[in-house]
Design an enzyme around this catalytic site. Sequence first.
Site, mmCIF file in Angstrom:
data_model
loop_
_atom_site.group_PDB
_atom_site.id
_atom_site.type_symbol
_atom_site.label_atom_id
_atom_site.label_comp_id
_atom_site.label_asym_id
_atom_site.label_seq_id
_atom_site.Cartn_x
_atom_site.Cartn_y
_atom_site.Cartn_z
ATOM 1 N N ASP A 111 45.693 39.867 41.158
ATOM 2 C CA ASP A 111 45.466 41.301 41.362
ATOM 3 C C ASP A 111 44.658 41.900 40.215
ATOM 4 O OD1 ASP A 111 47.711 40.598 39.956
ATOM 5 O OD2 ASP A 111 49.032 42.117 40.788
ATOM 6 N N LYS A 170 49.209 33.764 41.062
ATOM 7 C CA LYS A 170 50.205 34.837 41.248
ATOM 8 C C LYS A 170 51.569 34.240 40.872
ATOM 9 C CE LYS A 170 51.265 39.004 42.763
ATOM 10 N NZ LYS A 170 50.852 40.229 42.042
ATOM 11 N N TYR A 229 45.868 28.192 54.444
ATOM 12 C CA TYR A 229 45.062 28.002 55.651
ATOM 13 C C TYR A 229 45.404 26.711 56.393
ATOM 14 C CZ TYR A 229 42.062 31.744 53.825
ATOM 15 O OH TYR A 229 41.581 32.940 53.346
ATOM 16 N N ASP A 260 38.817 32.575 48.515
ATOM 17 C CA ASP A 260 38.091 33.122 49.655
ATOM 18 C C ASP A 260 37.746 34.588 49.375
ATOM 19 O OD1 ASP A 260 37.027 33.562 52.123
ATOM 20 O OD2 ASP A 260 38.872 33.250 53.263
ATOM 21 N N ASP A 320 33.855 36.302 47.609
ATOM 22 C CA ASP A 320 33.085 37.347 48.290
ATOM 23 C C ASP A 320 32.966 38.597 47.422
ATOM 24 O OD1 ASP A 320 32.448 35.908 50.508
ATOM 25 O OD2 ASP A 320 33.324 37.308 51.947
#
Length: 362
Positions: free
Chosen positions: A224, A192, A142, A248, A252
Amino acid sequence: MQQVRIVVVAGDGIGPEVTREAQLVLDAVAGRHGLAIEFEEHLIGGASIDAHGTPLRDEVIERARASQAVLLGAVGGPKWDAMPVSTRPERGLLRIRKELGLFANLRPATVFPALAAASTLRPEIVGGVDLLVVRELTGGLYFGEPRGRATENGRRVARNTMVYDEDEVVRITRVAFEAARGRRKHVTHVHKANVLEVSQLWVEVVDEVAKEYPDVALAHQLVDSCAMLLVRDPARFDVIVTENLFGDILSDEAAQITGSLGMLPSASLGAGGIGLYEPVHGSAPDIAGQDVANPLAAILSAAMLLEHSLGAHAAAQQVRDAVTAVLEAGHRSADLLLPGERRESVGCRAMGELVRKRLMER
Ligand code: NAD
């Protein structure tokens, strides 16, 4: 008595309603735990735009910096929706987070047994879920450079860069391990590393930091498979630590497991030792001013404040226990009622009062 100063920025919509209940709960536990709390109230968001023409004044930032913690409600509402993005209420929120250098975002996802039926997952899957996502907030994809859009060889191209240095990884990892020490002593680092060099660095550094915490167990988990495990067996997780983008998404996903937006607290911790505590939900303009909002997310955010900014672990646990007891006794705010459930709901003030009453009974 430990003197504590907390800056309160309640904001807009239901922000002031739920924050008031959180303050009253803090007042109710403080004395018995050797805390003398002084609240200093300021405006943020739309309320500040109306009064001062800006979503957050410099003075408020200074006051926040001089405090031990900030308790925030929510900002925004239709009244300010037409304003340009650069001057909207949300700017106040982004600015205070940035100015306080908040690099760690803590989002617990707890399924209270009494509310297990509110989850979209089966009760036997969500029973016992009590996890904490620790997300890195100021680095990664980001913010990395180079970034931007261009036209190259006649085609549109866009790029972002995922970059972390080891110091950024060390400090967020320490936050996760410290939090795990007060919980079930298990950290899962999500990455990852089979594809990304950034993740390989994280694995290396997280392993190094873990040596400082021999009492806490560590596992590394691919992002994943973590996303799958969160819906298959969420109760296995204690503390999850991860970089910005993965955090992020996963925070959620984890929140959704609980099924109750009105129950989700959060904390953001800064480099200067200041923490900012706020419910995950927004200003809910559709129910503002009606005394029907659920104050429990704000009250649970206050419990996080006690724990992470004041080190008052016993007081924090008492607040959480009081919330659990109120729910076990069958009390529900309107948002917690299941479709077709025939129960009288309690309002915002009444819910806060029930929690305080439980605290006093102890
Ligand atoms: P929202 O979280 O405010 O509301 C979503 C739905 O959940 C609404 O139906 C609302 O009534 C309900 N709800 C939320 N919190 C509740 C509570 N404590 N008790 C009972 N019901 C609750 O999200 P939204 O409707 O998308 O946004 C409304 C405004 O809030 C917008 O201006 C948005 O920009 C702002 N917002 C602010 C924050 C923040 O301050 N951190 C976060 C999200 C949205």
